[in-house]
Scaffold this active site. Sequence first.
Site, PDB file in Angstrom:
ATOM      1  N   GLU A 100       0.789  -1.217   0.000  1.00  8.55           N
ATOM      2  CA  GLU A 100       0.000   0.000   0.000  1.00  8.55           C
ATOM      3  C   GLU A 100       0.832   1.282   0.000  1.00  8.55           C
ATOM      4  OE1 GLU A 100      -0.630  -2.576   1.970  1.00  8.55           O
ATOM      5  OE2 GLU A 100      -2.691  -3.219   1.580  1.00  8.55           O
ATOM      6  N   PHE A 133     -12.640  -6.794  12.636  1.00  5.59           N
ATOM      7  CA  PHE A 133     -11.562  -7.316  11.799  1.00  5.59           C
ATOM      8  C   PHE A 133     -11.013  -6.219  10.877  1.00  5.59           C
ATOM      9  CE2 PHE A 133     -10.159  -9.423   7.813  1.00  5.59           C
ATOM     10  CZ  PHE A 133      -9.009 -10.001   8.335  1.00  5.59           C
ATOM     11  N   GLN A 134      -9.710  -6.110  10.799  1.00  2.65           N
ATOM     12  CA  GLN A 134      -9.020  -5.097  10.000  1.00  2.65           C
ATOM     13  C   GLN A 134      -9.490  -3.690  10.334  1.00  2.65           C
ATOM     14  OE1 GLN A 134      -8.912  -6.296   5.795  1.00  2.65           O
ATOM     15  NE2 GLN A 134      -6.968  -7.299   6.218  1.00  2.65           N
ATOM     16  N   LYS A 145     -17.635   0.866   5.176  1.00  2.00           N
ATOM     17  CA  LYS A 145     -18.189  -0.019   4.154  1.00  2.00           C
ATOM     18  C   LYS A 145     -19.690   0.214   3.922  1.00  2.00           C
ATOM     19  CE  LYS A 145     -17.786  -4.791   2.605  1.00  2.00           C
ATOM     20  NZ  LYS A 145     -17.329  -6.142   2.941  1.00  2.00           N
ATOM     21  N   MET A 167      25.336   5.779   3.217  1.00  2.00           N
ATOM     22  CA  MET A 167      25.338   7.031   3.975  1.00  2.00           C
ATOM     23  C   MET A 167      25.671   6.764   5.443  1.00  2.00           C
ATOM     24  SD  MET A 167      25.157  10.227   3.575  1.00  2.00           S
ATOM     25  CE  MET A 167      24.125  11.104   2.394  1.00  2.00           C
TER      26      MET A 167
END
Lengths: 584, 191
Positions: free
Chosen positions: A50, A112-113, A162, A481
Site C-alpha cells: 500500500e 476485523f481489519q 463499508k 550514507m
Amino acid sequence: MGMSGARMVLECLKREGVDTIFGLPGGAVLPIYDALYDFEGLRHILVRQEAAAGHAAEGYARTTGKVGVCLVTSGPAATNLVTALQDALMDSIPIVAFTGQVPTHLIGNDAFQEADNVGITRPCTKHNFLVKDGRDLGPIIREAFHIASTGRPGPVHVDLPKDVLVKEAELVWPEKVHMRSYNPTYEGHPGQIKRAAKLLLRARRPVVYAGGGVIASDASEELRALIELTQIPVTQTLMGLGAFPMEDPLSLDMLGMHGSYYANMAVHHSDVLLAVGARFDDRVTGRVDAFAPNAEIIHIDIDPSSISKNIKVDVPIVGDCRRVLKALVAAVREELRGDVASLAREARKQWAAQIAEWKRKCPLGFEWDDEVIKPQHVIQEISTLTHGEAMIVTGVGQHQMWAAQYYRFKHPRRWCTSGGLGTMGYGLPTAMGVAAAWPDRLVVNIDGDGSFQMNSQELATCFENNLAVKTVILNNRGHGMVRQWQDIIYKGRFCAIDFGPSPDFVKLADAYGCTGIRATRPSEVVPALEKAFATPGPVLVDVWVDKWEFVFPMVPAGGANTEMILEKPGRAAKDKAAKAQTGF
Amino acid sequence: MQNGGGPRKHTIGVHVENKFGVLSRVAGLFSARGYNIESLSVGETLDPTVSRMTLVVRGDEFVIEQVTKQLHKLVDVIKVTDLTDESHVERELVLIRVNAEPQNRAEVLRVADIFRAKVVDVTPVSYVLEATGDEGKLEALLELLRPLGVQELVRTGKVAIARGPKTRVKRAEVPRRARGPEDPTVVGFAD
C-alpha cells in the site's frame, strides 16, 4: 436518482478530472472495486504494497501538478499508507488517499481489519475526513481535492466505512467549494513587495534561495525573469531542483549539508537573501545562528507558519510564489526606472568575481579510477545521455545526494525525491507513478541497493502495467550514507551497514519479467546505460560502485555551513567531527 | 529561534468548526510540537456550527507566534485571537470541597463570603464551595482555604472575552494586531 456510495466515489473522482488511481483492494473497499468492474474512464494500477500506492500518487502529482489519488483498504492497508502520507506532508505534495473502514456500527468495536484511521492519519495529513453519510461524499471529496491542491499543497485522507459505500444515496455535487475556515493568501502585500524590490537592488551581495514552492506554484518562468532582470545568483534546495536551469552561469547548484561549496559560501556571505518557497530546513541551514549571519532576509511563502519558524525574517511576504514573483519583477522594473541601483551594480561586479573565485577554488568533483566505478561518474553519464531532460526519481541516501549534485537539471517537475522525510524505498514506486503519467518520457529511478530493497516488489507492478522505469542501482553493498557517518563521525566503528548476501539484482529483474543489466567496470557504464535506455519496458541496471566513495561537501549535522568537509578527512578532522557530534 | 522576551502566559481565543475531531486536532498540534497547554475550555457559540475555545499557553513571543500560526493552519480553525495584550475579561469557575469540622466551619464560611463564593453542598464534615473569578482571586481564595483542609478541587479552565465595543460581531471578525512589520496578512487570518 440514487447510486451506491461506491459508485459515487468513482463518479466524483471522474468529475475531479482523475484519470489514474493507484490501489490495492481488500474487504472494506470491495464495494468500490465492484463498482470499478464496469466503470468507464478510470485507470486502476494494482500495486503490491500500500505504501507504494501512496508514493506512486506522489510521483504522479509532483510531475503533473495534478492531485494524485490512491485507494486502499482498512486497518493494515491504512497503516502501511501512513509513510507515504507523512512523506507527502513534509514535501507538500497534493494527494488524496482513500481508505476503507469497517461499517459505521462496528467502528470502535475492534472489528476485523479495524484501525482508527483518521486518528492515525490526523498528524500526517493536511486534513482528513471520516464519511458517515452517503450524502456527504460529494461535498467531502470536493473539499478534499480543494484542500490538497490549494494553499500549501499536501495530502488529504478520506476514510470510507463499508456501509456508506454500499447504501444508495443522492449525489450532492457542489459547483464551488467554499470553506469559511480555509482561505489561503495568494496575493503578496504590495508594500512588502516594494520593500523587497528596493532591498534587492540596493544589495551588494544578494543571493536567491529557491525551494520546492517554486515548483509547486509553477513559478520557474517568473523566477527566471527576476534573475534575468537583477542578475542575482540562485541556489536551489533539494526540493527546488529544476526551478532554475543549472547550466545558467548564475546557478550556484544546491545548498546545505551536501550543497556546493560556492552555494554555501555565497549564502553565508550574502547581505540580502531572497528565499522563495523554501522553509529553512535544518539540512539547509546547518547551525541556525551561523546561517547567513549578515543577511537581511526576504521570505516569500504561502504558508505563514513557515515564516520566522527557524530563522528570523526581515521582510515576510505571504503569498503564492508565482504571483508574488510576478509582482516583484514589476516592482523591480519600477524601481530601476529611477536607476537607484547603478551604484550597487558596480559593487555587484565584485560579488560576481568572488563567486567565480569560489567556483574555481572548489568545484564539484571526484577522483577518477580506471578499475572501480565511481558513483558520481554514473550520474554524470545519465545526465549527459539524457541531456538533462529525463524524469529523475531517487531513493534516499548517498545516491540521492549524488543525483542532486551531478544531474544537470534544466526543467521543473522532472525531479522526485523524498526530501523532508527521507523515505528509503521511495524510488521505484514513485517512478512508477511518474511513468503512468508520462508514458512517452524516459523515467530513470536512481536508487541505492539498500533503498531499492525496501520496495523491490514493485518490479511486478512495473512489468504488469508496462511502466517503463529504468532503475539504476548504485550498488555499494550496504547502507552507504550510514557507512560515511560511522567513518567520519563514529571513529570507523562500523555497525549494521554491510549486506552479506544481497540478491543478484539482474536475476531478480529477470524473475519479475524485467530486463536486468550489470556493470562492474568503468568502461561498462555507458554501454549499460545506453542499452537500458534503448530497451523497452522496465529495466534494472545493477552498477557496482566504489563502496568507499563518500558524499562531499558535507556539513556535519549541527555545524555551520562554512565548516564544510570537502574531501575524505584525515584522522584529526574526523576526531574533531566526532567530538562535535558525539561529545567524546 | 532566537529568544525575544521571556516566556509568559498567553490567553488565546480560537473559533473552530463545531465538528467531530476538532478538539483532537488542536490538542494534537500542541503535543506534536511540544507546546504546553495550561488550560483549555470549549463550548458552543451563538452559532451552533461554531465552537469557541479558550487556551492558556506559556511561551516566549516566538513560541506564541508559532502557536497562533499553527492553530490557524488547521483547516477547521476559523479565527485565532491572542487576547493577552488586549483589554479583556477572563474568568474561571472552581468547585472546592473543603473540611468543615466544628472548629473551622465558621472560618470557611467567612472566607467564602469575602470571595463571594457560594456553598453548594453541605455535610456535617464538609462544604462544597463554588467560586468564580480571575486567576489572582482564585489563587488567593485557595491560599486561605488550604490550611483549613481542601479535600478536592476541580477547575473549569479559563474562559476569556474581549471587552467593550470590540465584542460587536463586525469588529470581532478583524484580527486586532498585525504581526509583521507592515503586513497584516503575515499571520494569515482567513477572514
